[in-house]
Design a protein around this motif. Structure first.
Motif, mmCIF file in Angstrom:
data_model
loop_
_atom_site.group_PDB
_atom_site.id
_atom_site.type_symbol
_atom_site.label_atom_id
_atom_site.label_comp_id
_atom_site.label_asym_id
_atom_site.label_seq_id
_atom_site.Cartn_x
_atom_site.Cartn_y
_atom_site.Cartn_z
ATOM 1 N N ALA A 1 0.803 -1.214 0.000
ATOM 2 C CA ALA A 1 0.000 0.000 0.000
ATOM 3 C C ALA A 1 0.842 1.272 0.000
ATOM 4 C CB ALA A 1 -0.928 0.001 1.219
ATOM 5 N N ASP A 2 2.051 1.215 0.552
ATOM 6 C CA ASP A 2 2.878 2.424 0.590
ATOM 7 C C ASP A 2 3.403 2.820 -0.777
ATOM 8 O OD1 ASP A 2 4.520 0.185 0.472
ATOM 9 O OD2 ASP A 2 5.977 0.930 1.932
ATOM 10 N N MET A 3 3.318 1.930 -1.769
ATOM 11 C CA MET A 3 3.791 2.255 -3.109
ATOM 12 C C MET A 3 2.724 2.926 -3.967
ATOM 13 S SD MET A 3 6.892 1.364 -2.817
ATOM 14 C CE MET A 3 7.468 1.629 -4.492
ATOM 15 N N ARG A 4 1.480 2.761 -3.581
ATOM 16 C CA ARG A 4 0.386 3.319 -4.396
ATOM 17 C C ARG A 4 0.497 4.838 -4.565
ATOM 18 N NH1 ARG A 4 -5.816 1.418 -4.256
ATOM 19 N NH2 ARG A 4 -6.646 2.881 -5.802
ATOM 20 N N PRO A 5 0.743 5.637 -3.500
ATOM 21 C CA PRO A 5 0.853 7.083 -3.697
ATOM 22 C C PRO A 5 1.998 7.466 -4.637
ATOM 23 C CG PRO A 5 0.586 6.565 -1.369
ATOM 24 C CD PRO A 5 0.834 5.273 -2.066
ATOM 25 N N LEU A 6 3.065 6.686 -4.652
ATOM 26 C CA LEU A 6 4.194 6.977 -5.535
ATOM 27 C C LEU A 6 3.809 6.744 -6.993
ATOM 28 C CD1 LEU A 6 6.682 5.213 -3.181
ATOM 29 C CD2 LEU A 6 6.829 7.641 -3.745
ATOM 30 N N VAL A 7 3.126 5.624 -7.257
ATOM 31 C CA VAL A 7 2.645 5.360 -8.614
ATOM 32 C C VAL A 7 1.690 6.462 -9.047
ATOM 33 C CG1 VAL A 7 1.248 3.788 -10.012
ATOM 34 C CG2 VAL A 7 2.978 2.872 -8.457
ATOM 35 N N GLN A 8 0.785 6.838 -8.184
ATOM 36 C CA GLN A 8 -0.202 7.846 -8.556
ATOM 37 C C GLN A 8 0.430 9.221 -8.755
ATOM 38 O OE1 GLN A 8 -3.107 7.204 -5.411
ATOM 39 N NE2 GLN A 8 -4.255 5.788 -6.714
ATOM 40 N N ALA A 9 1.503 9.525 -8.026
ATOM 41 C CA ALA A 9 2.209 10.793 -8.238
ATOM 42 C C ALA A 9 2.872 10.819 -9.615
ATOM 43 C CB ALA A 9 3.250 11.004 -7.142
ATOM 44 N N LEU A 10 3.440 9.691 -10.031
ATOM 45 C CA LEU A 10 4.040 9.614 -11.367
ATOM 46 C C LEU A 10 2.979 9.766 -12.448
ATOM 47 C CD1 LEU A 10 6.556 6.698 -10.772
ATOM 48 C CD2 LEU A 10 7.175 9.045 -11.399
ATOM 49 N N VAL A 11 1.843 9.095 -12.270
ATOM 50 C CA VAL A 11 0.773 9.177 -13.264
ATOM 51 C C VAL A 11 0.238 10.604 -13.356
ATOM 52 C CG1 VAL A 11 -1.569 8.398 -13.816
ATOM 53 C CG2 VAL A 11 0.161 6.745 -13.074
ATOM 54 N N ALA A 12 0.111 11.267 -12.221
ATOM 55 C CA ALA A 12 -0.370 12.648 -12.228
ATOM 56 C C ALA A 12 0.623 13.587 -12.896
ATOM 57 C CB ALA A 12 -0.655 13.106 -10.794
ATOM 58 N N ALA A 13 1.920 13.296 -12.762
ATOM 59 C CA ALA A 13 2.952 14.192 -13.276
ATOM 60 C C ALA A 13 3.180 14.038 -14.764
ATOM 61 C CB ALA A 13 4.257 13.960 -12.516
ATOM 62 N N ARG A 14 3.269 12.767 -15.266
ATOM 63 C CA ARG A 14 3.688 12.595 -16.663
ATOM 64 C C ARG A 14 3.275 11.223 -17.195
ATOM 65 N NH1 ARG A 14 7.689 15.735 -19.700
ATOM 66 N NH2 ARG A 14 6.496 15.877 -21.620
ATOM 67 N N PRO A 15 1.986 10.993 -17.396
ATOM 68 C CA PRO A 15 1.563 9.662 -17.838
ATOM 69 C C PRO A 15 2.118 9.266 -19.196
ATOM 70 C CG PRO A 15 -0.249 11.234 -17.993
ATOM 71 C CD PRO A 15 0.846 11.908 -17.225
ATOM 72 N N GLU A 16 2.428 10.250 -20.045
ATOM 73 C CA GLU A 16 2.961 9.943 -21.365
ATOM 74 C C GLU A 16 4.447 9.591 -21.342
ATOM 75 O OE1 GLU A 16 3.531 14.426 -20.939
ATOM 76 O OE2 GLU A 16 2.217 12.836 -20.170
ATOM 77 N N ARG A 17 5.034 9.536 -20.145
ATOM 78 C CA ARG A 17 6.443 9.174 -20.026
ATOM 79 C C ARG A 17 6.627 8.039 -19.016
ATOM 80 N NH1 ARG A 17 6.431 11.107 -24.082
ATOM 81 N NH2 ARG A 17 7.611 12.849 -24.968
ATOM 82 N N LEU A 18 5.628 7.181 -18.879
ATOM 83 C CA LEU A 18 5.715 6.053 -17.963
ATOM 84 C C LEU A 18 5.645 4.738 -18.727
ATOM 85 C CD1 LEU A 18 3.357 7.283 -15.099
ATOM 86 C CD2 LEU A 18 5.844 7.547 -15.296
ATOM 87 N N LEU A 19 6.277 3.722 -18.157
ATOM 88 C CA LEU A 19 6.342 2.385 -18.724
ATOM 89 C C LEU A 19 6.002 1.382 -17.635
ATOM 90 C CD1 LEU A 19 9.832 3.010 -20.322
ATOM 91 C CD2 LEU A 19 7.681 2.999 -21.629
ATOM 92 N N PHE A 20 5.597 0.187 -18.036
ATOM 93 C CA PHE A 20 5.296 -0.879 -17.082
ATOM 94 C C PHE A 20 6.300 -2.014 -17.264
ATOM 95 C CE2 PHE A 20 3.453 -5.117 -16.543
ATOM 96 C CZ PHE A 20 3.108 -5.086 -15.202
ATOM 97 N N GLY A 21 6.728 -2.601 -16.143
ATOM 98 C CA GLY A 21 7.606 -3.764 -16.210
ATOM 99 C C GLY A 21 7.281 -4.769 -15.126
ATOM 100 N N THR A 22 7.371 -6.050 -15.465
ATOM 101 C CA THR A 22 7.120 -7.098 -14.466
ATOM 102 C C THR A 22 8.308 -7.315 -13.543
ATOM 103 O OG1 THR A 22 7.966 -8.843 -15.924
ATOM 104 C CG2 THR A 22 5.598 -8.333 -16.055
ATOM 105 N N ASN A 23 9.515 -7.039 -14.047
ATOM 106 C CA ASN A 23 10.772 -7.415 -13.393
ATOM 107 C C ASN A 23 10.904 -8.936 -13.255
ATOM 108 O OD1 ASN A 23 13.308 -6.602 -12.333
ATOM 109 N ND2 ASN A 23 12.591 -6.937 -10.259
ATOM 110 N N TRP A 24 10.176 -9.681 -14.102
ATOM 111 C CA TRP A 24 10.305 -11.138 -14.133
ATOM 112 C C TRP A 24 11.755 -11.503 -14.462
ATOM 113 C CZ3 TRP A 24 11.726 -15.300 -17.101
ATOM 114 C CH2 TRP A 24 11.152 -16.541 -16.786
ATOM 115 N N PRO A 25 12.330 -12.541 -13.851
ATOM 116 C CA PRO A 25 11.757 -13.478 -12.881
ATOM 117 C C PRO A 25 11.985 -13.076 -11.431
ATOM 118 C CG PRO A 25 13.889 -14.275 -13.572
ATOM 119 C CD PRO A 25 13.667 -12.984 -14.309
ATOM 120 N N HIS A 26 12.048 -11.757 -11.196
ATOM 121 C CA HIS A 26 12.144 -11.211 -9.839
ATOM 122 C C HIS A 26 13.470 -11.596 -9.172
ATOM 123 C CE1 HIS A 26 8.041 -10.440 -10.842
ATOM 124 N NE2 HIS A 26 7.805 -11.733 -10.938
ATOM 125 N N PRO A 27 14.580 -11.183 -9.790
ATOM 126 C CA PRO A 27 15.897 -11.571 -9.262
ATOM 127 C C PRO A 27 16.187 -10.934 -7.907
ATOM 128 C CG PRO A 27 16.122 -9.932 -11.008
ATOM 129 C CD PRO A 27 14.680 -10.346 -10.995
#
Length: 307
Positions: A238-264
């Motif tokens: 839950a503590d990461m949600r405000p950080l994600v939402q701050a990025l989305v509010a600031a610059r959604p056209e400059r964000l990417l998604f990654g799984t970080n698989w296989p989670h090294p």
């Protein structure tokens, strides 16, 4: 300004810790991802007999093959991939190049590990093979650290590549902010600038990341690996949600998604995430379907697949 951080060190006599394999059967997410959804941060670890590991490394990974990765992607709805050459291979990018060749460049691109003095002919070879960036890290051994930003930028500029910046802690971005604002190539920041959940949106390093994203039109941040950065822990993180939402509010056209698989570099099986659950968490935190499509499809198309 403080001196740029150098690569992660450590006692060379210590044996690198053994990582865990990813969850074998991720659940199907509640959310359906849009066509062309792209995993912009993942790694492969093939048979070490065929692809030897670098002696100077921060961890020893479990084998995690392209076949396993594609099974995960099929389960959660990811159709394209950006393979990040793992630090355990140093400057040997053959695993990444093999994956791109197997999938084709319409479906896969890559980010390499390279020394600043790599010959121009090698950069040309990698560009033709689908590489579109170089990673520098102060968090893991193998690539070289952020002290190489200036030299590396000069080498990759003719190819239109980006520098992928992976730091041990987000405070490093505050120290590097002036240099990063001046760097003459696009920048990509791993794992939301590597901010910790307990540090929060107001942390100077995270604020530096937001300023860089807002002041430059060629910088990007990956929403990835939040499960590792969370101090409140899973499954909610839950503590990461405000950080994600701050990025989305600031610059959604400059964000990417990654799984970080296989989670090294996870060594406790209880912390190994389910990739279907991660997809749902991202979608819950970014509820606007148009914004999700931008992050999952449009932004990767612009950065990785447009040339």
């Amino acid at each position: 300004m403080k001196a740029a951080a150098r690569p992660a060190g450590g006692d060379p006599a210590e044996s690198p810790p053994q990582g865990l394999p990813p969850a074998a059967h991720p659940r199907r997410p509640r959310h359906a991802l849009p066509p062309g959804a792209t995993d912009c941060h993942c790694h492969l670890y093939e048979d070490p007999q065929r692809h030897p590991l670098n002696g100077a490394r921060s961890y020893t990974p479990a084998v995690a093959t392209l076949r396993q990765y594609l099974a995960m992607c099929a389960a959660v709805g990811l159709e394209r991939t950006v393979q990040v050459s793992a630090s355990v291979y140093g400057f040997d990018n053959s695993v990444t190049l093999g994956a791109i060749a197997a999938l084709g460049q319409q479906r896969a691109r890559g980010v390499a590990g390279l020394p600043p003095d790599a010959p121009a002919a090698e950069l040309e070879r990698l560009h033709a093979a689908g590489i579109r960036g170089v990673r520098l890290s102060t968090s893991v051994k193998g690539y070289g650290g952020t002290d190489a930003i200036g030299a590396m930028a000069g080498r990759i500029r003719p190819f239109g590549w980006h520098l992928q910046v992976h730091v041990r802690g987000t405070q490093e971005l505050a120290a590097l902010e002036d240099q990063l604002l001046r760097t003459q190539v696009p920048l990509v920041f791993d794992h939301m600038g590597c901010v910790r959940g307990g540090e929060g949106v107001a942390h100077p390093g995270f604020q530096a990341l937001l300023r860089i994203l807002q002041r430059r039109d060629d910088c990007w941040a990956k929403i990835s690996s939040w499960y590792r950065r969370s101090d409140s822990g899973g499954p909610d993180h839950a503590d990461m949600r405000p950080l994600v939402q701050a990025l989305v509010a600031a610059r959604p056209e400059r964000l990417l998604f990654g799984t970080n698989w296989p989670h090294p570099r996870l060594f406790d099986a209880a912390r190994m995430p389910d990739d279907g659950a991660l997809v749902d968490q991202f979608c819950d935190w970014v509820p606007d379907a148009a914004v999700r499509r931008r992050i999952l499809v449009d932004n990767p198309s612009t950065l990785y697949f447009s040339n």
